[in-house]
Design an enzyme around this catalytic site. Structure first.
Site, PDB file in Angstrom:
ATOM      1  N   ASP A  60     -12.871  34.201  53.492  1.00 46.88           N
ATOM      2  CA  ASP A  60     -13.493  33.501  54.618  1.00 46.88           C
ATOM      3  C   ASP A  60     -13.899  32.108  54.139  1.00 46.88           C
ATOM      4  O   ASP A  60     -14.522  31.980  53.084  1.00 46.88           O
ATOM      5  CB  ASP A  60     -14.713  34.295  55.109  1.00 46.88           C
ATOM      6  N   GLN A 100     -18.192  37.102  68.095  1.00 43.97           N
ATOM      7  CA  GLN A 100     -16.803  36.829  67.717  1.00 43.97           C
ATOM      8  C   GLN A 100     -16.448  35.377  68.042  1.00 43.97           C
ATOM      9  O   GLN A 100     -16.775  34.871  69.118  1.00 43.97           O
ATOM     10  CB  GLN A 100     -15.834  37.770  68.465  1.00 43.97           C
ATOM     11  N   HIS A 139     -10.322  41.208  63.164  1.00 47.36           N
ATOM     12  CA  HIS A 139     -10.585  41.065  61.727  1.00 47.36           C
ATOM     13  C   HIS A 139     -11.849  41.817  61.347  1.00 47.36           C
ATOM     14  O   HIS A 139     -12.773  41.967  62.140  1.00 47.36           O
ATOM     15  CB  HIS A 139     -10.706  39.589  61.328  1.00 47.36           C
ATOM     16  N   PHE A 140     -11.858  42.256  60.092  1.00 47.38           N
ATOM     17  CA  PHE A 140     -13.010  42.927  59.500  1.00 47.38           C
ATOM     18  C   PHE A 140     -13.553  42.045  58.389  1.00 47.38           C
ATOM     19  O   PHE A 140     -12.813  41.648  57.494  1.00 47.38           O
ATOM     20  CB  PHE A 140     -12.607  44.295  58.932  1.00 47.38           C
ATOM     21  N   HIS A 141     -14.845  41.740  58.454  1.00 45.32           N
ATOM     22  CA  HIS A 141     -15.521  41.011  57.383  1.00 45.32           C
ATOM     23  C   HIS A 141     -15.901  41.995  56.282  1.00 45.32           C
ATOM     24  O   HIS A 141     -16.451  43.070  56.579  1.00 45.32           O
ATOM     25  CB  HIS A 141     -16.822  40.380  57.899  1.00 45.32           C
TER      26      HIS A 141
END
Ligand code: 5GP
Length: 143
Positions: free
Chosen positions: A36, A99, A105-107
């Site tokens: 990220d 969002q 997506h997965f953090h």
């Protein structure tokens, strides 16, 4: 279901098509994981499916079944690579939830006892730091 249709012109769609760069840490036939750019903690990464969906609300369960094992693999690798006390996995759905990029997506975020997260979509990290952090995770995956 999701409020709106998937729009392939989102940032992660562009990353998947190679139109913009990313610090990639893992890729297989179904998923991609990369750092990220505005980490909430060192080692903050994102796991995305290659099949498009806006978020979990419109995702195919078969796709989710491919992604979650990769989230687990990266969570374990990030915990070890960053000697974290824990890992937060976050996944937002639609603007009301926070969002901002509309490709599922997965953090995966390393956490430390007593240490709060930096703000979501806060400050841009510099490229060298992101590259070095990606290498740490890649190194851990190789073990
Ligand atoms: P969301 O709010 O949609 O769950 O989070 C989107 C995430 O994508 C944020 O944490 C933000 O820092 C990250 N992000 C935004 N633009 C880019 C980009 O161009 N590249 C990467 N690697 N991450 C991005």
């Amino acid at each position: 279901m999701s409020d709106q249709a998937y729009d392939s012109n989102n940032i992660f769609g562009k990353i998947l098509r190679g139109e913009i760069p990313c610090h990639r840490v893992y890729e297989d036939a179904d998923t991609l994981a990369f750092m990220d750019v505005m980490p909430q903690s060192p080692g903050h990464l994102l796991v995305i499916p290659k099949v498009p969906s806006r978020n979990i609300l419109d995702a195919d369960p078969a796709v989710l079944s491919k992604v979650i094992p990769v989230v687990q693999k990266l969570a374990r690798a990030a915990k070890d690579a960053f000697e974290a006390d824990g890992i937060t996995v976050i996944q937002f759905n639609e603007p009301a939830s926070g969002q901002t990029v509309y490709h599922l997506h997965f953090h995966v975020i390393p956490r430390y006892e007593g240490q709060a997260l930096k703000p979501h979509s806060g400050q841009m990290e510099n490229n060298e730091v992101l590259a070095a952090n990606a290498e740490k995770i890649i190194g851990e995956l190789g073990n």
